[in-house]
Design a protein around this motif. Structure first.
Motif, mmCIF file in Angstrom:
data_model
loop_
_atom_site.group_PDB
_atom_site.id
_atom_site.type_symbol
_atom_site.label_atom_id
_atom_site.label_comp_id
_atom_site.label_asym_id
_atom_site.label_seq_id
_atom_site.Cartn_x
_atom_site.Cartn_y
_atom_site.Cartn_z
ATOM 1 N N CYS A 134 0.815 -1.209 0.000
ATOM 2 C CA CYS A 134 0.000 0.000 0.000
ATOM 3 C C CYS A 134 0.852 1.264 0.000
ATOM 4 C CB CYS A 134 -0.883 0.057 1.261
ATOM 5 S SG CYS A 134 -2.251 -1.096 1.259
ATOM 6 N N HIS A 135 0.279 2.297 -0.569
ATOM 7 C CA HIS A 135 0.792 3.653 -0.388
ATOM 8 C C HIS A 135 -0.406 4.511 0.009
ATOM 9 C CE1 HIS A 135 3.514 7.141 -2.007
ATOM 10 N NE2 HIS A 135 3.352 7.167 -0.694
ATOM 11 N N LEU A 136 -0.421 4.946 1.269
ATOM 12 C CA LEU A 136 -1.557 5.672 1.817
ATOM 13 C C LEU A 136 -1.274 7.180 1.827
ATOM 14 C CD1 LEU A 136 -2.555 3.306 4.775
ATOM 15 C CD2 LEU A 136 -3.385 3.321 2.412
ATOM 16 N N PRO A 137 -2.324 8.001 2.009
ATOM 17 C CA PRO A 137 -2.148 9.460 1.961
ATOM 18 C C PRO A 137 -1.135 9.967 2.969
ATOM 19 C CG PRO A 137 -4.473 8.890 1.873
ATOM 20 C CD PRO A 137 -3.736 7.626 2.182
ATOM 21 N N ALA A 138 -0.430 11.019 2.588
ATOM 22 C CA ALA A 138 0.625 11.598 3.423
ATOM 23 C C ALA A 138 0.067 12.661 4.367
ATOM 24 C CB ALA A 138 1.703 12.198 2.529
ATOM 25 N N HIS A 139 0.963 13.206 5.186
ATOM 26 C CA HIS A 139 0.754 14.347 6.076
ATOM 27 C C HIS A 139 0.090 13.948 7.401
ATOM 28 C CE1 HIS A 139 2.172 16.651 2.751
ATOM 29 N NE2 HIS A 139 1.090 16.442 2.024
ATOM 30 N N MET A 140 0.516 14.670 8.427
ATOM 31 C CA MET A 140 0.101 14.404 9.803
ATOM 32 C C MET A 140 -1.415 14.379 9.952
ATOM 33 S SD MET A 140 1.085 13.974 13.017
ATOM 34 C CE MET A 140 2.784 14.582 13.073
ATOM 35 N N GLU A 141 -2.088 15.326 9.338
ATOM 36 C CA GLU A 141 -3.517 15.513 9.589
ATOM 37 C C GLU A 141 -4.407 14.505 8.877
ATOM 38 O OE1 GLU A 141 -2.310 18.206 6.109
ATOM 39 O OE2 GLU A 141 -1.482 17.588 8.053
ATOM 40 N N ASN A 142 -3.846 13.621 8.056
ATOM 41 C CA ASN A 142 -4.659 12.709 7.260
ATOM 42 C C ASN A 142 -4.728 11.288 7.825
ATOM 43 O OD1 ASN A 142 -5.469 14.600 5.324
ATOM 44 N ND2 ASN A 142 -3.574 14.320 4.153
ATOM 45 N N ALA A 143 -4.562 11.144 9.135
ATOM 46 C CA ALA A 143 -4.597 9.809 9.745
ATOM 47 C C ALA A 143 -5.940 9.127 9.500
ATOM 48 C CB ALA A 143 -4.319 9.906 11.240
ATOM 49 N N ASN A 144 -7.040 9.860 9.641
ATOM 50 C CA ASN A 144 -8.361 9.251 9.442
ATOM 51 C C ASN A 144 -8.567 8.827 7.994
ATOM 52 O OD1 ASN A 144 -9.145 9.480 12.128
ATOM 53 N ND2 ASN A 144 -10.052 11.507 11.830
ATOM 54 N N GLN A 145 -8.044 9.617 7.057
ATOM 55 C CA GLN A 145 -8.165 9.226 5.652
ATOM 56 C C GLN A 145 -7.358 7.964 5.370
ATOM 57 O OE1 GLN A 145 -7.135 12.240 2.758
ATOM 58 N NE2 GLN A 145 -7.380 10.826 1.036
#
Length: 325
Positions: A134-145
């Motif tokens: 997998c490659h999941l969305p980046a950045h601190m604020e995107n944990a829920n995504q």
């Protein structure tokens, strides 16, 4: 022995020496299968078209190294920058069956393959095993995504002529890749100080994935080895120094650097059979699959990317029980 590699290669070509990455520099190499998951493989349009007609450079390089050691490339599946390669020792080929591959996009609401997962499933000596890179969305604020995307992949990933409702119905699932989970709450200076003093345990509770495993039902049962190695992101290229670059914003240069994080992970889950229907009374044997993590580590010597590769070595053992009626 199954050796899993995950590495965000940041569009770089393969390094010449991958001996450490593949454990070929040890005195006794007993790996039966390599599962190699790469992210951000160069997916510029000319490269991608070329790779459709010919094997990509990573596949060719790894095959040149592993073929003389009696490994066969079982499968290669690619979705833009995501690449999943499977190499198996020649003698195991007759016992690996029912091979299926697939991919699922999650970028741009499911229309773009820069994020998502590529998957292979197979029967290994009679047990259905699934591997997802997998490659999941980046950045601190995107944990829920990140969590939402993975939950959707678990439910939606299907294979041709598949009798499985979802991935978790396989006997064993490996989930790995650039999962992009970060270390929350702590500031960059505290994190770097903990790393410099080898006190990684101070950071574990604030790791977003560790926190999610405690409360998200769909993550229950997923296991991971202890994070006793340095966070694998974000490094200056060709070094083992964490991010020192100045970033450019709309208002000019600033010195906001990325906090180190364990973005690159390998987890696994065995199927829960405790609530399954009673065993067929005509069968006198039950075969149980046992998984043992032998080694979980990063490889700091590789500097082609801002990520360091992570590997996990697993022993898969089939245990037979005889029932007496």
């Amino acid at each position: 022995m199954v050796h899993i590699v995950t590495w965000n290669v940041a569009t770089a070509p393969p390094p010449r020496d991958v001996s450490s990455l593949l454990q070929l520099d040890t005195s006794c190499t007993n790996t039966d299968m390599y599962i190699i998951g790469l992210q951000e493989v160069n997916s510029k349009i000319l490269n991608f078209i070329s790779d459709l007609a010919f094997d990509d450079p990573w596949s060719l390089h790894l095959m040149d190294i592993l073929a003389p050691l009696n490994y066969v490339k079982l499968s290669s599946i690619r979705m833009q920058g995501l690449l999943l390669l499977t190499f198996v020792k020649h003698q195991h080929i007759p016992f690996i069956q029912d091979i299926r591959t697939n991919y699922i996009r999650t970028g741009l609401f499911g229309y773009w393959g820069n994020k998502g997962g590529v998957t292979i499933r197979m029967s290994i000596y009679g047990h259905m095993v699934c591997f997802m890179n997998c490659h999941l969305p980046a950045h601190m604020e995107n944990a829920n995504q990140r969590l939402d995307d993975f939950e959707r992949m678990l439910d939606a990933q299907q294979f041709d002529d598949d009798s499985f409702g979802n991935m978790l119905e396989h006997d064993l699932v490996f989930w790995f890749g650039d999962l992009n989970f970060r270390i929350s709450d702590f500031g960059i200076h505290f994190i770097r100080e903990a790393i410099n003093n080898n006190k990684y345990n101070l950071l574990w509770d604030k790791d977003q994935l560790n926190a999610a495993k405690k409360k998200e039902p769909f993550l229950q049962g997923f296991l991971e080895g202890p994070l006793k190695f340095k966070p694998t992101y974000k490094f200056d290229q060709n070094s083992d120094v964490y991010d020192t670059r100045w970033k450019t914003s709309l208002f000019g240069l600033n010195n906001k650097k990325r906090k180190p994080a364990w973005t690159d992970r390998i987890l696994w889950k065995l199927k829960d059979v405790s609530g399954s229907e009673a065993k067929d009374t005509e069968s006198d044997f039950e075969q149980i699959l046992k998984v043992t993590l032998e080694k979980y580590t990063s490889h700091m010597s590789y500097g082609i990317s801002d990520h360091k590769p992570v590997t996990g070595a697993f022993t898969l053992q089939v245990i037979s029980f005889m029932f007496i009626y």
